[in-house]
Scaffold this active site. Sequence first.
Site, PDB file in Angstrom:
ATOM      1  N   LYS A 121       0.917  -1.236  -0.075  1.00 28.34           N
ATOM      2  CA  LYS A 121      -0.087   0.110  -0.184  1.00 28.34           C
ATOM      3  C   LYS A 121       0.924   1.349  -0.053  1.00 28.34           C
ATOM      4  CE  LYS A 121      -1.411   2.515   3.309  1.00 28.34           C
ATOM      5  NZ  LYS A 121      -2.013   2.898   4.496  1.00 28.34           N
ATOM      6  N   ASP A 139      -6.415   0.229   1.170  1.00 32.11           N
ATOM      7  CA  ASP A 139      -6.485   0.307   2.523  1.00 32.11           C
ATOM      8  C   ASP A 139      -7.849  -0.303   3.082  1.00 32.11           C
ATOM      9  OD1 ASP A 139      -8.477   2.114   2.059  1.00 32.11           O
ATOM     10  OD2 ASP A 139      -7.344   3.844   3.257  1.00 32.11           O
TER      11      ASP A 139
END
Length: 208
Positions: A121, A139
């Site tokens: 991420k 996320d």
Amino acid sequence: MLKKNQIPAVLDALEKEYPDAECALDHQNIYQLLIAVVLSAQTTDVSVNKVTPALFEAYPTPEALSKARNEDVETILKTIGMYRTKARNIINLTKQLCEKYGGSVPHDYDVLVSLPGVGRKTANVVLSVGFGEHRIAVDTHVFRVSNRIGLVKAKDVLSTELSLMKRVPKERWSRTHHSLIFHGRQCCTARNPKCEQCCINELCEKNM
């Protein structure tokens, strides 16, 4: 799951609803962006934005942070989750930047994920926001919303990322990432989503 020909309408509606959707982490350069995203793991962007001004004032460059003492950085970060681990990670991260990459954040996914505290991420956010690449960073909001509305059907973060990459046109990856985050924060919340106010209510799989 939404049909492929329904996806553009969903993305269009989200982009119209959140025209200003962008990275919510305050930063002035790629170094600050990288550090802020590392700090945001399991912590809200709002919380991170409260500590980074003091952090970057004390350590304005990777070189400065690489020479910091753990306890000094911990004092600045103590209001955010896992602050001790994060303090250690960002110090070690900047040491590697200085020792191997001349103090610059590398424009390379494999190198980024090799740095302390940097996962998929974080690397994707840095490449997207910092370097302008088309990337999808998953996320908790992106994972929840994309699976809830039927954009994908995946059991974990990695599968969600790979599925979104297949179902969303590449030129829309970064914009979709930010739109899904804003939708997750403002409407499609984890508990008590505001379905009656939702801009994609009629297309959402949850309500079909």
